[in-house]
Write an enzyme that holds these catalytic residues in place. Structure first.
Site, PDB file in Angstrom:
ATOM      1  CE1 TYR A  85      -3.735  -1.875   0.474  1.00  0.00           C
ATOM      2  CE2 TYR A  85      -2.840  -3.096   1.902  1.00  0.00           C
ATOM      3  CZ  TYR A  85      -3.944  -3.049   0.935  1.00  0.00           C
ATOM      4  OH  TYR A  85      -4.516  -4.276   1.070  1.00  0.00           O
ATOM      5  CG  ASN A  96     -12.276  -3.440  -6.161  1.00  0.00           C
ATOM      6  OD1 ASN A  96     -11.201  -2.906  -7.985  1.00  0.00           O
ATOM      7  ND2 ASN A  96     -11.436  -4.478  -5.975  1.00  0.00           N
ATOM      8  CB  CYS A 127      -7.242  -5.901  -4.444  1.00  0.00           C
ATOM      9  SG  CYS A 127      -8.699  -4.665  -5.545  1.00  0.00           S
ATOM     10  CG  HIS A 128      -5.102 -10.929  -6.736  1.00  0.00           C
ATOM     11  ND1 HIS A 128      -6.417 -10.224  -7.918  1.00  0.00           N
ATOM     12  CD2 HIS A 128      -4.090 -10.836  -7.228  1.00  0.00           C
ATOM     13  CE1 HIS A 128      -5.138 -10.427  -8.741  1.00  0.00           C
ATOM     14  NE2 HIS A 128      -4.518 -10.803  -8.419  1.00  0.00           N
ATOM     15  CD  GLU A 131      -1.621 -13.139 -10.828  1.00  0.00           C
ATOM     16  OE1 GLU A 131      -0.835 -12.032  -9.404  1.00  0.00           O
ATOM     17  OE2 GLU A 131      -2.570 -12.413 -11.000  1.00  0.00           O
TER      18      GLU A 131
END
Length: 119
Positions: A30, A53, A61-62, A90
DNA sequence: TGGTTGACCACTA
DNA sequence: CTAGTGGCCAACC
């Protein structure tokens, strides 16, 4: 041109842009997103922007996690475990912290040593 | 309509 | 080293 109907402030717009710029397989904090957005102390609003969002498909966001490497307690994708799977899928590396109580996720935090994203 | 809260981080004492 | 406060902006009631 194309005002894109941005009713939000340029700061929020930058936040979404930065988050969308995070490459697949990496994660940002953040504070990092806030700093790139123009306010290193506005990390709180980065989370708020992500909570807003408007485009979950464009705003991963993840990929945004705490400075500790833990995940958001109020994750809105389906649960912290869901986020861990998304990140692992990912290619993001995870590791177990010394104190599980510190981890929003069930004992797993992002390994910034391998998956820390750098602008 | 205005006031308060809210996915946090960095700095100072 | 630890503890506490500030900062920044928008959305909700």
């Amino acid at each position: 041109m194309a005002d894109s109907s941005s009713t939000t402030s340029p700061f929020f717009d930058e936040v979404y842009r930065v988050v969308q710029n995070i490459p697949r397989g990496y994660v940002a904090t953040y504070g990092q997103v806030a700093a790139l957005a123009g306010s290193p102390r506005a990390a709180r609003y980065v989370g708020f922007a992500l909570h807003s969002n408007p485009d979950p498909s464009l705003t991963p966001c993840h990929r945004v996690v705490f400075r500790d490497g833990s995940l958001s307690p109020g994750y809105a994708f389906g649960g912290p475990e869901r986020q861990r799977e998304l990140l692992e899928d990912e290619g993001v590396c995870f590791k177990m912290p010394r104190t599980q109580e510190n981890a929003g996720a069930p004992g797993w935090v992002v390994d910034f040593d391998k998956s820390a994203w750098q602008a």
